[in-house]
Design a protein around this motif. Structure first.
Motif, PDB file in Angstrom:
ATOM      1  N   GLY A  83       0.784  -1.230   0.000  1.00  0.00           N
ATOM      2  CA  GLY A  83       0.000   0.000   0.000  1.00  0.00           C
ATOM      3  C   GLY A  83       0.816   1.280   0.000  1.00  0.00           C
ATOM      4  O   GLY A  83       0.261   2.370  -0.026  1.00  0.00           O
ATOM      5  N   VAL A  84       2.132   1.155   0.027  1.00  0.00           N
ATOM      6  CA  VAL A  84       3.001   2.337   0.033  1.00  0.00           C
ATOM      7  C   VAL A  84       3.539   2.550  -1.386  1.00  0.00           C
ATOM      8  O   VAL A  84       4.270   1.705  -1.896  1.00  0.00           O
ATOM      9  N   PRO A  85       3.182   3.668  -2.003  1.00  0.00           N
ATOM     10  CA  PRO A  85       3.674   3.921  -3.355  1.00  0.00           C
ATOM     11  C   PRO A  85       5.195   4.085  -3.389  1.00  0.00           C
ATOM     12  O   PRO A  85       5.805   4.557  -2.433  1.00  0.00           O
ATOM     13  N   ARG A  86       5.781   3.708  -4.504  1.00  0.00           N
ATOM     14  CA  ARG A  86       7.235   3.819  -4.656  1.00  0.00           C
ATOM     15  C   ARG A  86       7.702   5.258  -4.433  1.00  0.00           C
ATOM     16  O   ARG A  86       8.743   5.484  -3.825  1.00  0.00           O
ATOM     17  N   TYR A  87       6.918   6.249  -4.904  1.00  0.00           N
ATOM     18  CA  TYR A  87       7.362   7.634  -4.765  1.00  0.00           C
ATOM     19  C   TYR A  87       7.501   8.049  -3.302  1.00  0.00           C
ATOM     20  O   TYR A  87       8.296   8.927  -2.983  1.00  0.00           O
ATOM     21  N   VAL A  88       6.776   7.411  -2.390  1.00  0.00           N
ATOM     22  CA  VAL A  88       6.913   7.712  -0.955  1.00  0.00           C
ATOM     23  C   VAL A  88       8.252   7.168  -0.445  1.00  0.00           C
ATOM     24  O   VAL A  88       8.967   7.851   0.289  1.00  0.00           O
ATOM     25  N   GLU A  90      10.849   6.582  -2.369  1.00  0.00           N
ATOM     26  CA  GLU A  90      11.856   7.413  -3.039  1.00  0.00           C
ATOM     27  C   GLU A  90      12.074   8.724  -2.285  1.00  0.00           C
ATOM     28  O   GLU A  90      13.209   9.157  -2.105  1.00  0.00           O
ATOM     29  N   ALA A  91      10.995   9.355  -1.856  1.00  0.00           N
ATOM     30  CA  ALA A  91      11.114  10.635  -1.143  1.00  0.00           C
ATOM     31  C   ALA A  91      11.885  10.465   0.161  1.00  0.00           C
ATOM     32  O   ALA A  91      12.699  11.320   0.533  1.00  0.00           O
ATOM     33  N   THR A  92      11.645   9.370   0.857  1.00  0.00           N
ATOM     34  CA  THR A  92      12.353   9.101   2.108  1.00  0.00           C
ATOM     35  C   THR A  92      13.839   8.901   1.838  1.00  0.00           C
ATOM     36  O   THR A  92      14.692   9.478   2.525  1.00  0.00           O
ATOM     37  N   VAL A  93      14.164   8.105   0.829  1.00  0.00           N
ATOM     38  CA  VAL A  93      15.564   7.860   0.481  1.00  0.00           C
ATOM     39  C   VAL A  93      16.214   9.161   0.016  1.00  0.00           C
ATOM     40  O   VAL A  93      17.335   9.489   0.422  1.00  0.00           O
ATOM     41  N   PHE A  94      15.518   9.939  -0.808  1.00  0.00           N
ATOM     42  CA  PHE A  94      16.031  11.220  -1.293  1.00  0.00           C
ATOM     43  C   PHE A  94      16.369  12.137  -0.121  1.00  0.00           C
ATOM     44  O   PHE A  94      17.444  12.747  -0.072  1.00  0.00           O
ATOM     45  N   HIS A  95      15.455  12.237   0.836  1.00  0.00           N
ATOM     46  CA  HIS A  95      15.663  13.068   2.019  1.00  0.00           C
ATOM     47  C   HIS A  95      16.943  12.643   2.744  1.00  0.00           C
ATOM     48  O   HIS A  95      17.777  13.491   3.092  1.00  0.00           O
ATOM     49  N   GLU A  96      17.100  11.343   2.960  1.00  0.00           N
ATOM     50  CA  GLU A  96      18.282  10.868   3.683  1.00  0.00           C
ATOM     51  C   GLU A  96      19.551  11.067   2.858  1.00  0.00           C
ATOM     52  O   GLU A  96      20.610  11.355   3.417  1.00  0.00           O
ATOM     53  N   ALA A 121      16.020  22.269  -0.679  1.00  0.00           N
ATOM     54  CA  ALA A 121      16.562  21.204  -1.533  1.00  0.00           C
ATOM     55  C   ALA A 121      15.609  20.007  -1.559  1.00  0.00           C
ATOM     56  O   ALA A 121      15.420  19.379  -2.601  1.00  0.00           O
ATOM     57  N   GLU A 122      15.008  19.698  -0.430  1.00  0.00           N
ATOM     58  CA  GLU A 122      14.070  18.574  -0.357  1.00  0.00           C
ATOM     59  C   GLU A 122      12.870  18.792  -1.270  1.00  0.00           C
ATOM     60  O   GLU A 122      12.338  17.852  -1.863  1.00  0.00           O
ATOM     61  N   ARG A 123      12.443  20.036  -1.405  1.00  0.00           N
ATOM     62  CA  ARG A 123      11.299  20.360  -2.260  1.00  0.00           C
ATOM     63  C   ARG A 123      11.585  20.127  -3.750  1.00  0.00           C
ATOM     64  O   ARG A 123      10.681  20.145  -4.564  1.00  0.00           O
ATOM     65  N   GLN A 124      12.848  19.905  -4.088  1.00  0.00           N
ATOM     66  CA  GLN A 124      13.203  19.654  -5.485  1.00  0.00           C
ATOM     67  C   GLN A 124      12.825  18.240  -5.931  1.00  0.00           C
ATOM     68  O   GLN A 124      12.864  17.938  -7.123  1.00  0.00           O
ATOM     69  N   PHE A 125      12.480  17.384  -4.992  1.00  0.00           N
ATOM     70  CA  PHE A 125      12.048  16.039  -5.365  1.00  0.00           C
ATOM     71  C   PHE A 125      10.795  16.147  -6.230  1.00  0.00           C
ATOM     72  O   PHE A 125       9.839  16.837  -5.883  1.00  0.00           O
ATOM     73  N   ARG A 126      10.808  15.451  -7.332  1.00  0.00           N
ATOM     74  CA  ARG A 126       9.761  15.558  -8.361  1.00  0.00           C
ATOM     75  C   ARG A 126       8.346  15.367  -7.805  1.00  0.00           C
ATOM     76  O   ARG A 126       7.421  16.059  -8.221  1.00  0.00           O
ATOM     77  N   HIS A 127       8.135  14.466  -6.879  1.00  0.00           N
ATOM     78  CA  HIS A 127       6.788  14.177  -6.367  1.00  0.00           C
ATOM     79  C   HIS A 127       6.566  14.737  -4.958  1.00  0.00           C
ATOM     80  O   HIS A 127       5.744  14.211  -4.211  1.00  0.00           O
ATOM     81  N   TYR A 128       7.274  15.779  -4.620  1.00  0.00           N
ATOM     82  CA  TYR A 128       7.240  16.314  -3.258  1.00  0.00           C
ATOM     83  C   TYR A 128       5.808  16.556  -2.760  1.00  0.00           C
ATOM     84  O   TYR A 128       5.424  16.080  -1.688  1.00  0.00           O
ATOM     85  N   ASP A 129       5.011  17.293  -3.528  1.00  0.00           N
ATOM     86  CA  ASP A 129       3.641  17.616  -3.092  1.00  0.00           C
ATOM     87  C   ASP A 129       2.768  16.365  -2.986  1.00  0.00           C
ATOM     88  O   ASP A 129       1.981  16.230  -2.049  1.00  0.00           O
ATOM     89  N   LEU A 130       2.918  15.459  -3.922  1.00  0.00           N
ATOM     90  CA  LEU A 130       2.158  14.212  -3.904  1.00  0.00           C
ATOM     91  C   LEU A 130       2.502  13.379  -2.665  1.00  0.00           C
ATOM     92  O   LEU A 130       1.619  12.810  -2.024  1.00  0.00           O
TER      93      LEU A 130
END
Length: 146
Positions: A83-88, A90-96, A121-130
């Motif tokens: 139930g956890v989308p890949r983009y979530v 990805e965002a966690t890994v990107f942040h770290e 910089a974190e806001r630069q992740f492509r799916h940040y708002d999603l």
């Protein structure tokens, strides 16, 4: 006296993946993708599933951590679910991963990891708002299941 029965949840039943390959998400593959996409392939860190700070306390919704000394990323195993989308993830890994490139500041003896520059910089992740929308709708129920 009647004893309350402990709730058994799907999250508790899920085994903690070992290493970077989970049942649903492969952290090394995600790390390599993000490294090429955002970091010109210069990020270098170990990445594993686990409990970021040991067993979580009630209300602790830490999804990941980066250890500077070991250059290691630990992603909370709760994210390795269908139930956890890949983009979530990805965002966690990107942040770290950002922690490797954006140093913390020390203010009055206290380390500040998430400076305004870091957050921008974190806001630069492509799916940040999603990702933020998904977290608002879903994150608490995943952590309540632990």
């Amino acid at each position: 006296m009647i004893k309350k029965q402990k709730k058994t949840t799907a999250a508790r039943a899920l085994p903690i993946p070992e290493g970077s390959r989970g049942r649903f998400h492969d952290l090394r593959e995600i790390f390599d993708y993000l490294n090429a996409e955002y970091f010109r392939r210069v990020a270098d860190a170990k990445i594993v599933w686990g409990w970021p700070y040991g067993r979580p306390r009630h209300g602790d919704e830490t999804l990941g951590t980066y250890t500077y000394e070991e250059r290691r990323i630990i992603v909370h195993h709760i994210l390795d679910q269908a139930g956890v989308p890949r983009y979530v993830v990805e965002a966690t890994v990107f942040h770290e991963m950002l922690h490797q490139f954006i140093p913390y500041r020390t203010v009055r003896g206290r380390r500040i990891f998430h400076t305004p520059f870091f957050l921008e910089a974190e806001r630069q992740f492509r799916h940040y708002d999603l990702v933020r929308q998904w977290e608002k709708r879903n994150l608490k129920r995943f952590f309540l299941a632990i």
